[in-house]
Scaffold this motif. Structure first.
Motif, PDB file in Angstrom:
ATOM      1  N   GLY A  30     -39.432 -53.687  22.278  1.00  0.00           N
ATOM      2  CA  GLY A  30     -39.374 -54.800  21.341  1.00  0.00           C
ATOM      3  C   GLY A  30     -40.044 -54.448  20.026  1.00  0.00           C
ATOM      4  N   ARG A  31     -41.221 -53.854  20.130  1.00  0.00           N
ATOM      5  CA  ARG A  31     -41.971 -53.527  18.909  1.00  0.00           C
ATOM      6  C   ARG A  31     -41.244 -52.499  18.057  1.00  0.00           C
ATOM      7  NH1 ARG A  31     -46.726 -54.241  22.020  1.00  0.00           N
ATOM      8  NH2 ARG A  31     -46.772 -52.032  22.552  1.00  0.00           N
ATOM      9  N   SER A  32     -40.547 -51.555  18.710  1.00  0.00           N
ATOM     10  CA  SER A  32     -39.862 -50.529  17.909  1.00  0.00           C
ATOM     11  C   SER A  32     -38.539 -51.059  17.352  1.00  0.00           C
ATOM     12  CB  SER A  32     -39.653 -49.264  18.747  1.00  0.00           C
ATOM     13  OG  SER A  32     -38.825 -49.562  19.834  1.00  0.00           O
ATOM     14  N   LEU A  33     -37.987 -52.083  17.995  1.00  0.00           N
ATOM     15  CA  LEU A  33     -36.702 -52.610  17.516  1.00  0.00           C
ATOM     16  C   LEU A  33     -36.837 -53.458  16.251  1.00  0.00           C
ATOM     17  CD1 LEU A  33     -34.686 -53.624  20.698  1.00  0.00           C
ATOM     18  CD2 LEU A  33     -33.850 -52.236  18.791  1.00  0.00           C
ATOM     19  N   LEU A  34     -37.946 -54.184  16.159  1.00  0.00           N
ATOM     20  CA  LEU A  34     -38.093 -55.109  15.039  1.00  0.00           C
ATOM     21  C   LEU A  34     -37.921 -54.425  13.668  1.00  0.00           C
ATOM     22  CD1 LEU A  34     -38.509 -58.075  14.338  1.00  0.00           C
ATOM     23  CD2 LEU A  34     -40.972 -57.695  14.353  1.00  0.00           C
ATOM     24  N   PRO A  35     -38.620 -53.310  13.408  1.00  0.00           N
ATOM     25  CA  PRO A  35     -38.409 -52.663  12.103  1.00  0.00           C
ATOM     26  C   PRO A  35     -36.974 -52.207  11.883  1.00  0.00           C
ATOM     27  CG  PRO A  35     -40.225 -51.631  13.322  1.00  0.00           C
ATOM     28  CD  PRO A  35     -39.635 -52.645  14.229  1.00  0.00           C
ATOM     29  N   GLU A  36     -36.284 -51.897  12.980  1.00  0.00           N
ATOM     30  CA  GLU A  36     -34.894 -51.424  12.839  1.00  0.00           C
ATOM     31  C   GLU A  36     -33.949 -52.544  12.404  1.00  0.00           C
ATOM     32  OE1 GLU A  36     -32.932 -48.782  15.611  1.00  0.00           O
ATOM     33  OE2 GLU A  36     -34.882 -48.443  16.569  1.00  0.00           O
ATOM     34  N   ILE A  37     -34.265 -53.757  12.813  1.00  0.00           N
ATOM     35  CA  ILE A  37     -33.340 -54.845  12.452  1.00  0.00           C
ATOM     36  C   ILE A  37     -33.702 -55.491  11.103  1.00  0.00           C
ATOM     37  CG2 ILE A  37     -32.765 -55.316  14.876  1.00  0.00           C
ATOM     38  CD1 ILE A  37     -34.333 -57.941  14.609  1.00  0.00           C
ATOM     39  N   LEU A  38     -34.950 -55.308  10.688  1.00  0.00           N
ATOM     40  CA  LEU A  38     -35.391 -55.963   9.448  1.00  0.00           C
ATOM     41  C   LEU A  38     -34.522 -55.703   8.215  1.00  0.00           C
ATOM     42  CD1 LEU A  38     -39.316 -55.957   9.626  1.00  0.00           C
ATOM     43  CD2 LEU A  38     -37.737 -57.871   9.973  1.00  0.00           C
ATOM     44  N   PRO A  39     -34.004 -54.468   8.050  1.00  0.00           N
ATOM     45  CA  PRO A  39     -33.171 -54.229   6.853  1.00  0.00           C
ATOM     46  C   PRO A  39     -31.929 -55.130   6.788  1.00  0.00           C
ATOM     47  CG  PRO A  39     -33.759 -52.154   7.899  1.00  0.00           C
ATOM     48  CD  PRO A  39     -34.223 -53.243   8.816  1.00  0.00           C
ATOM     49  N   TYR A  40     -31.525 -55.690   7.928  1.00  0.00           N
ATOM     50  CA  TYR A  40     -30.303 -56.509   7.943  1.00  0.00           C
ATOM     51  C   TYR A  40     -30.603 -58.006   7.841  1.00  0.00           C
ATOM     52  CZ  TYR A  40     -28.465 -52.092   9.585  1.00  0.00           C
ATOM     53  OH  TYR A  40     -28.130 -50.767   9.691  1.00  0.00           O
ATOM     54  N   VAL A  41     -31.874 -58.321   7.706  1.00  0.00           N
ATOM     55  CA  VAL A  41     -32.278 -59.731   7.714  1.00  0.00           C
ATOM     56  C   VAL A  41     -32.319 -60.296   6.293  1.00  0.00           C
ATOM     57  CG1 VAL A  41     -34.191 -61.313   8.242  1.00  0.00           C
ATOM     58  CG2 VAL A  41     -33.627 -59.480   9.837  1.00  0.00           C
ATOM     59  N   GLY A  42     -31.903 -61.556   6.138  1.00  0.00           N
ATOM     60  CA  GLY A  42     -32.086 -62.207   4.840  1.00  0.00           C
ATOM     61  C   GLY A  42     -30.842 -62.846   4.261  1.00  0.00           C
ATOM     62  N   ARG A  43     -29.715 -62.687   4.949  1.00  0.00           N
ATOM     63  CA  ARG A  43     -28.467 -63.169   4.373  1.00  0.00           C
ATOM     64  C   ARG A  43     -28.098 -64.584   4.835  1.00  0.00           C
ATOM     65  NH1 ARG A  43     -22.869 -63.189   4.908  1.00  0.00           N
ATOM     66  NH2 ARG A  43     -23.217 -63.160   7.153  1.00  0.00           N
ATOM     67  N   ALA A  44     -28.422 -64.909   6.089  1.00  0.00           N
ATOM     68  CA  ALA A  44     -27.959 -66.178   6.679  1.00  0.00           C
ATOM     69  C   ALA A  44     -28.581 -67.393   6.009  1.00  0.00           C
ATOM     70  CB  ALA A  44     -28.284 -66.192   8.170  1.00  0.00           C
ATOM     71  N   HIS A  45     -27.835 -68.473   6.013  1.00  0.00           N
ATOM     72  CA  HIS A  45     -28.380 -69.763   5.566  1.00  0.00           C
ATOM     73  C   HIS A  45     -28.973 -70.437   6.806  1.00  0.00           C
ATOM     74  CE1 HIS A  45     -27.548 -73.987   3.641  1.00  0.00           C
ATOM     75  NE2 HIS A  45     -28.824 -73.706   3.706  1.00  0.00           N
ATOM     76  N   VAL A  46     -30.290 -70.617   6.772  1.00  0.00           N
ATOM     77  CA  VAL A  46     -30.983 -71.167   7.946  1.00  0.00           C
ATOM     78  C   VAL A  46     -31.193 -72.672   7.755  1.00  0.00           C
ATOM     79  CG1 VAL A  46     -33.040 -71.018   9.399  1.00  0.00           C
ATOM     80  CG2 VAL A  46     -32.160 -68.951   8.259  1.00  0.00           C
ATOM     81  N   ILE A  47     -30.638 -73.428   8.685  1.00  0.00           N
ATOM     82  CA  ILE A  47     -30.688 -74.890   8.559  1.00  0.00           C
ATOM     83  C   ILE A  47     -31.432 -75.498   9.743  1.00  0.00           C
ATOM     84  CG2 ILE A  47     -29.279 -77.004   8.380  1.00  0.00           C
ATOM     85  CD1 ILE A  47     -27.021 -75.050   7.303  1.00  0.00           C
TER      86      ILE A  47
END
Ligand SMILES: Nc1nc2c(ncn2[C@@H]2O[C@H](COP(=O)(O)OP(=O)(O)OP(=O)(O)O)[C@@H](O)[C@H]2O)c(=O)[nH]1
Ligand SMILES: [Mg+2]
Length: 313
Positions: A30-47
């Motif tokens: 889990g800890r190693s996966l988080l940095p890997e997914i971070l570059p793809y985060v930030g696009r969604a509209h969170v409601i």
């Protein structure tokens, strides 16, 4: 080895569920996966969809899902339940009610227990949100029960907060007390098919006239009957309008950096609490408390203990 990120980006449901669980467990993976997914985060509209119990939040989400899928959009849904006093797990009702969408393409549903987290939103919710965002869902809907101060923390998570109310004695009082009014970007008066809805609508509009809304955004008040799919398209339009407002005014970035700061604060608090608890369990702490025999004030003892925490590597 399984290529987690590639599968996540393909919205593979099994992979999404597994990654969320890994992050919850906070194991090595889990800890190693988080940095890997971070570059793809930030696009969604969170409601965030919040409001008192039984207002029709899940029904509304279900109606919105059908509508959004028809528009060709992809949607992730997190239902954050209060911790059940019986099992400690997430109440399954929501999952069942929204389940008819669970197998649809472009949808991912997850119920999460809040696990008694003081302050409302847990670290796990934040991370689950990141996973859905990184998977590429256009919209992420989060359902939380708006009771008490703790649930106000939805604003630390969502770009747009939608407060769902329904006609019924005391609703307005309950909601105003809890401060929900300060966090709403959009109001939905659900169960417009029932008597009392028109009055509630007028009450909210009166109140907004007095308070003037949030900075430059005047929250719209929308009547809906989620059970009958009425008002859904108006609600969606208001979400889009708010999204546009955030982007055009620079509030999108501003809100997100405030949320980041809040997260750091929560993490910091968690570190101190952990350290405090560890010190509390030590034998030497008990000795110190016993030996002081009323010669020191509680504050003096607390300061002495705090110094011990800082002295530790
Ligand atoms: N009359 C009427 N009933 C509705 C409407 N929308 C939802 N309901 C009913 O209200 C009840 C509560 O709906 P939910 O969607 O579970 O409400 P909720 O806000 O998700 O409830 P919690 O998650 O328990 O806080 C259900 O029995 C729904 O069928 C509506 O538009 N009109
Ligand atoms: Mg619900």
């Amino acid at each position: 080895m399984k290529n987690w990120v590639t599968l996540l980006r393909q919205k593979d449901k099994r992979t999404i569920a597994q990654i969320i669980t890994k992050l919850e467990n906070q194991d090595e993976d889990g800890r190693s996966l988080l940095p890997e997914i971070l570059p793809y985060v930030g696009r969604a509209h969170v409601i965030g969809i919040t409001g008192p119990p039984g207002a029709g939040k899940s029904t509304l989400i279900s109606s919105l899902l059908s509508y959004l899928l028809e528009q060709g959009l992809t949607v992730g849904v997190l239902a954050v339940d209060p911790t059940s006093p019986f099992s400690g797990g997430a109440i399954l009702g929501d999952r069942v009610r929204m389940n008819r969408h669970a197998t649809d393409e472009g949808v991912f549903l997850r119920s999460m227990a809040n696990r008694g987290n003081v302050g409302g939103i847990s670290k796990h919710t934040r991370n689950a949100l990141r996973v859905l965002d990184a998977a590429g869902f256009d919209i992420i809907l989060i359902e939380t029960v708006g009771v008490g101060q703790s649930e106000l923390s939805i604003m630390h998570l969502a770009d747009t907060v939608c407060v769902v109310l329904h006609p019924g004695a005391g609703d307005m009082i309950q909601v105003t007390k809890a401060g929900v009014m300060e966090i709403a970007d959009i109001y939905v008066v659900n169960k417009a098919d029932l008597t009392g809805a028109t009055r509630l609508l007028a009450e909210i509009e009166d109140m907004l006239e007095l308070t003037g809304g949030k900075e430059d955004w005047l929250p719209p008040v929308i009547a809906a009957s989620a059970q009958h799919h009425q008002g859904t398209s108006d609600i969606w339009k208001s979400f889009q309008k708010h999204h546009q407002f955030l982007k055009q005014t620079g509030s999108w970035e501003k809100q997100r950096s405030v949320q980041r700061l809040q997260e750091v604060k929560d993490e910091l608090q968690a570190i101190f609490e952990q350290k405090c608890q560890a010190l509390w369990n030590e034998e030497s702490t008990k000795q110190l408390l016993l030996s002081s025999k009323g010669q020191k004030t509680s504050q003096e003892i607390a300061i002495e203990l705090a110094k011990k925490i800082f002295a530790k590597k």
